[in-house]
Design a protein around this motif. Structure first.
Motif, mmCIF file in Angstrom:
data_model
loop_
_atom_site.group_PDB
_atom_site.id
_atom_site.type_symbol
_atom_site.label_atom_id
_atom_site.label_comp_id
_atom_site.label_asym_id
_atom_site.label_seq_id
_atom_site.Cartn_x
_atom_site.Cartn_y
_atom_site.Cartn_z
ATOM 1 N N LYS A 190 0.550 -8.730 -0.268
ATOM 2 C CA LYS A 190 1.565 -8.625 0.775
ATOM 3 C C LYS A 190 0.859 -8.268 2.069
ATOM 4 O O LYS A 190 0.009 -7.372 2.094
ATOM 5 C CB LYS A 190 2.598 -7.552 0.435
ATOM 6 C CG LYS A 190 3.473 -7.913 -0.732
ATOM 7 C CD LYS A 190 4.489 -6.831 -0.999
ATOM 8 C CE LYS A 190 5.362 -7.198 -2.183
ATOM 9 N NZ LYS A 190 6.313 -6.122 -2.481
ATOM 10 N N GLU A 228 3.920 -9.301 8.205
ATOM 11 C CA GLU A 228 4.184 -10.629 8.783
ATOM 12 C C GLU A 228 3.666 -10.761 10.214
ATOM 13 O O GLU A 228 3.195 -11.833 10.613
ATOM 14 C CB GLU A 228 5.693 -10.899 8.751
ATOM 15 C CG GLU A 228 6.089 -12.179 9.418
ATOM 16 C CD GLU A 228 7.589 -12.293 9.621
ATOM 17 O OE1 GLU A 228 8.057 -13.428 9.714
ATOM 18 O OE2 GLU A 228 8.285 -11.261 9.694
ATOM 19 N N ARG A 287 1.125 -19.003 2.311
ATOM 20 C CA ARG A 287 2.327 -18.228 2.579
ATOM 21 C C ARG A 287 3.424 -18.707 1.641
ATOM 22 O O ARG A 287 3.556 -19.898 1.397
ATOM 23 C CB ARG A 287 2.743 -18.405 4.030
ATOM 24 C CG ARG A 287 1.672 -17.952 5.005
ATOM 25 C CD ARG A 287 2.057 -18.207 6.416
ATOM 26 N NE ARG A 287 2.924 -17.121 6.846
ATOM 27 C CZ ARG A 287 3.103 -16.774 8.113
ATOM 28 N NH1 ARG A 287 2.487 -17.431 9.066
ATOM 29 N NH2 ARG A 287 3.890 -15.778 8.419
ATOM 30 N N TYR A 311 9.653 -12.485 1.464
ATOM 31 C CA TYR A 311 9.490 -11.299 2.293
ATOM 32 C C TYR A 311 10.041 -10.073 1.594
ATOM 33 O O TYR A 311 10.960 -10.158 0.791
ATOM 34 C CB TYR A 311 10.216 -11.479 3.637
ATOM 35 C CG TYR A 311 9.667 -12.623 4.441
ATOM 36 C CD1 TYR A 311 8.557 -12.446 5.252
ATOM 37 C CD2 TYR A 311 10.241 -13.886 4.365
ATOM 38 C CE1 TYR A 311 8.025 -13.496 5.980
ATOM 39 C CE2 TYR A 311 9.724 -14.950 5.093
ATOM 40 C CZ TYR A 311 8.627 -14.746 5.894
ATOM 41 O OH TYR A 311 8.099 -15.790 6.610
ATOM 42 N N GLU A 341 5.020 -10.285 4.048
ATOM 43 C CA GLU A 341 5.133 -11.607 3.450
ATOM 44 C C GLU A 341 4.145 -11.689 2.294
ATOM 45 O O GLU A 341 3.015 -11.226 2.392
ATOM 46 C CB GLU A 341 4.817 -12.726 4.447
ATOM 47 C CG GLU A 341 5.009 -14.100 3.808
ATOM 48 C CD GLU A 341 4.901 -15.267 4.771
ATOM 49 O OE1 GLU A 341 5.135 -16.404 4.325
ATOM 50 O OE2 GLU A 341 4.591 -15.046 5.959
#
Length: 185
Positions: A132, A135, A151, A155, A176
């Motif tokens: 993670k 973002e 990606r 989220y 993200e």
């Protein structure tokens, strides 16, 4: 007592972290992401977050995790980088990735990431590495994309109000998920 040597072509030497490494690991992670010292490198989050990035309790838990490992990278006997891997079934989570700010941009990060992928794939038989990333860290996401991560559009919220993860400087932070297929052994 012999000093830990630098590996081939000046690459770091890797080992598993021990509880004795916890203070140095906390200092490394903090220096790579928070505060004035982090601004010497490009991975700083100082413009997004204040406060701490980690703490001794969290790092101790990672070192002691039976389903994970904290990898330490040393050069000349000095801690220069680290990362955490956590086994999650057929995938592994990659986190706590830190490189000493004054050494960032010199290729150590690529070597550490490659070693983490090797451990996950060859030692654990894992086919997918996930992580993670905040973002808003477009430069960091692009760095991972150049190394084969993609990606996902998945989220998760930033833990606002939990100062163990920092004090946000803006209201729109979120993570993200990035993934990479590691292939088979």
């Amino acid at each position: 007592m012999s000093e830990i040597a630098t590996g081939p072509a000046g690459e770091p030497v890797f080992r598993r972290a021990t509880l004795a490494d916890v203070p140095a690991l906390v200092a490394l992670v903090e220096s790579a992401y928070r505060g004035e010292a982090s601004k010497a490198g490009w991975t700083t989050e100082a413009d997004l977050l204040d406060g701490q990035r980690t703490d001794p309790q969290s790092v101790t838990e990672a070192v002691e995790d039976a389903d994970g490992v904290v990898l330490v990278a040393e050069q000349g006997g000095e801690l220069v980088a680290c990362c955490q891997l956590e086994r999650r079934g057929e995938s592994a989570y990659f986190g706590m990735f830190s490189v000493r700010p004054t050494l960032q941009g010199g290729g150590i990060g690529r070597v550490v990431l490659a070693e983490a992928e090797r451990v996950a794939r060859e030692e654990w038989g894992v086919r997918l590495l996930e992580m993670k990333v905040v973002e808003q860290r477009a430069d960091l996401i692009a760095w991972y994309e150049r190394r084969g991560y993609r990606r996902t559009g998945v989220y998760s919220p930033f833990p606002y109000g939990d100062e163990r993860f920092g004090i946000p400087r803006r209201p729109d932070l979120r993570f993200e998920q990035l993934i990479k297929e590691l292939g088979t052994v």
